[in-house]
Design an enzyme around this catalytic site. Structure first.
Site, PDB file in Angstrom:
ATOM      1  CG  ASP A   1     -13.594  -0.595   4.005  1.00  0.00           C
ATOM      2  OD1 ASP A   1     -13.019  -1.194   4.938  1.00  0.00           O
ATOM      3  OD2 ASP A   1     -13.203   0.112   3.251  1.00  0.00           O
TER       4      ASP A   1
ATOM      5  CG  ASP B   1     -13.138   1.591   7.850  1.00  0.00           C
ATOM      6  OD1 ASP B   1     -12.795   1.371   6.793  1.00  0.00           O
ATOM      7  OD2 ASP B   1     -13.901   2.722   8.189  1.00  0.00           O
TER       8      ASP B   1
ATOM      9  NE  ARG C   1      -6.923  -1.743   3.877  1.00  0.00           N
ATOM     10  CZ  ARG C   1      -7.828  -0.463   3.434  1.00  0.00           C
ATOM     11  NH1 ARG C   1      -8.396  -0.622   2.849  1.00  0.00           N
ATOM     12  NH2 ARG C   1      -6.964   0.489   3.436  1.00  0.00           N
TER      13      ARG C   1
ATOM     14  CG  ASN D   1      -8.055  -1.170  -3.717  1.00  0.00           C
ATOM     15  OD1 ASN D   1      -9.121  -0.989  -4.680  1.00  0.00           O
ATOM     16  ND2 ASN D   1      -7.946  -0.533  -2.767  1.00  0.00           N
TER      17      ASN D   1
ATOM     18  CG  HIS E   1     -11.829  -5.604   3.509  1.00  0.00           C
ATOM     19  ND1 HIS E   1     -11.305  -4.361   4.058  1.00  0.00           N
ATOM     20  CD2 HIS E   1     -12.488  -5.402   2.375  1.00  0.00           C
ATOM     21  CE1 HIS E   1     -11.709  -3.570   3.245  1.00  0.00           C
ATOM     22  NE2 HIS E   1     -12.308  -3.852   2.196  1.00  0.00           N
TER      23      HIS E   1
ATOM     24  CD  GLU F   1      -5.192  -0.648  -0.298  1.00  0.00           C
ATOM     25  OE1 GLU F   1      -5.210  -1.340  -1.568  1.00  0.00           O
ATOM     26  OE2 GLU F   1      -6.427  -0.153  -0.170  1.00  0.00           O
TER      27      GLU F   1
ATOM     28  CE1 TYR G   1     -14.444  -4.195  -0.609  1.00  0.00           C
ATOM     29  CE2 TYR G   1     -14.480  -2.038  -1.623  1.00  0.00           C
ATOM     30  CZ  TYR G   1     -13.934  -2.943  -0.723  1.00  0.00           C
ATOM     31  OH  TYR G   1     -13.254  -2.313   0.209  1.00  0.00           O
TER      32      TYR G   1
ATOM     33  CG  ASP H   1     -11.836   5.864   3.779  1.00  0.00           C
ATOM     34  OD1 ASP H   1     -12.433   5.517   4.558  1.00  0.00           O
ATOM     35  OD2 ASP H   1     -11.156   5.143   2.823  1.00  0.00           O
TER      36      ASP H   1
ATOM     37  CB  CYS I   1      -7.722   6.854   1.409  1.00  0.00           C
ATOM     38  SG  CYS I   1      -7.582   5.897  -0.112  1.00  0.00           S
TER      39      CYS I   1
ATOM     40  CD  GLU J   1      -8.387  -0.514   7.253  1.00  0.00           C
ATOM     41  OE1 GLU J   1      -7.833   0.604   7.477  1.00  0.00           O
ATOM     42  OE2 GLU J   1      -9.185  -0.763   6.176  1.00  0.00           O
TER      43      GLU J   1
END
Length: 300
Positions: free
Chosen positions: A89, A91, A161, A213, A116, A191, A48, A62, A126, A118
């Site tokens: 990731d 975002d 996500r 996660n 993914h 999440e 990952y 982040d 985050c 989101e």
């Protein structure tokens, strides 16, 4: 030697096949290409690549400051170093639906097995911090549809996500997950679930794989692989764990250097030179040039 001999297409195909088997796949987070190779060496099923780690690696929080170019470039460096599939990731997709489409094709070209997208607003934060905000359902759906429509390899995994659990509760997260699956998502990343029962509820609501996660110091308890398997989770990630461990060790070593003036007390905590050279296949380079690897290192 050099990079993986397994093509990106084959990694994606094998990943999809294994994911369809129903087994729980373990994806520790790699913080650089060498750590990805170590993850493979230790027998895990995938790698990952965390947006939080990529941001931290640049000394940034982040909050969506990294660019597609930075993420794809680092993703390529990591993915090409291992035979394992790597998911990254992405975002919020780095912009509007057209940007999301470009993101998918760029990540395909970088050799990733999936990503993914989101449903947070920009700038994101985050997933385990308070004060998050999510986009409306229509916007979330458009992002996923754009991602699915843009991919050229059907085996590239488009995971949706959703961060809505922390904003509007579990029922909203289940509704959003269903809507994202209807939009074409291959998998769901719910999440900041707080309990195993919440993961189980999401599992019951959708007919695609789900991801857990297990990040430290966050909203979720740190459930074991067996715990997550028991409620039907298909992928588990530990996104920042190796970076946290490495930085913790670096912090302690620098303190020792300040106090002791040397690092003799830290030798037992270090990766030995012989282990490093073995991990990077130093000896294999001898096939190209016998002048490169003409020495022996022993552990004493």
């Amino acid at each position: 030697m050099l990079y993986s001999s397994v093509s990106a297409a084959e990694k994606r195909r094998a990943f999809r096949e294994r994911l369809a088997s129903g087994e729980l796949l373990r994806f520790p987070g790699a913080f650089n290409p060498l750590s990805a190779r170590l993850i493979e060496r230790k027998g895990f099923e995938g790698v990952y690549i965390s947006g939080a780690v990529l941001s931290a690696d640049l000394g940034l929080p982040d909050i969506g400051l990294t660019t597609l170019t930075e993420v794809a470039g680092r993703g390529q460096q990591i993915a090409r170093m291992t035979d394992l599939p790597a998911i990254i990731d992405a975002d919020t997709g780095f912009g509007e639906p057209m940007n999301v489409a470009r993101t998918i094709q760029t990540l395909e070209d970088a050799g990733l097995a999936g990503c993914h997208i989101e449903d947070q607003i920009n700038p994101k934060r985050c997933g385990h911090l308070d004060g998050k905000a999510v986009v409306d359902t229509d916007t979330a759906i458009k992002r996923i549809r754009a991602a699915v429509d843009a991919r050229r390899d059907d085996n590239f995994l488009v995971m949706a996500r959703t961060d809505i659990r922390a904003v509007d509760g579990l029922d909203a997260a289940i509704d959003r997950a269903r809507q994202l699956v209807d939009a074409g998502a291959d998998a769901i990343f719910p999440e900041a679930m707080r309990t195993l029962a919440e993961f189980e509820a999401v599992r019951a609501a959708v007919d695609v794989p789900i991801l857990a996660n297990m990040t430290e110091f966050g909203k979720s308890d740190l459930f074991s692989v067996d715990d997550l398997r028991s409620v039907g989770v298909n992928i588990v990630i530990w996104p920042v764990s190796l970076l946290r461990l490495a930085m913790g060790a670096a912090d302690r070593a620098l303190d020792a250097l300040q106090v002791e003036g040397h690092l003799k007390s830290q030798l037992a905590q270090m990766q030995h030179r012989a282990d490093l050279y073995d991990l990077i296949d130093y000896e294999q380079y001898n096939h190209f040039d016998t002048n490169i690897f003409d020495f022996t290192i022993t552990k004493e």
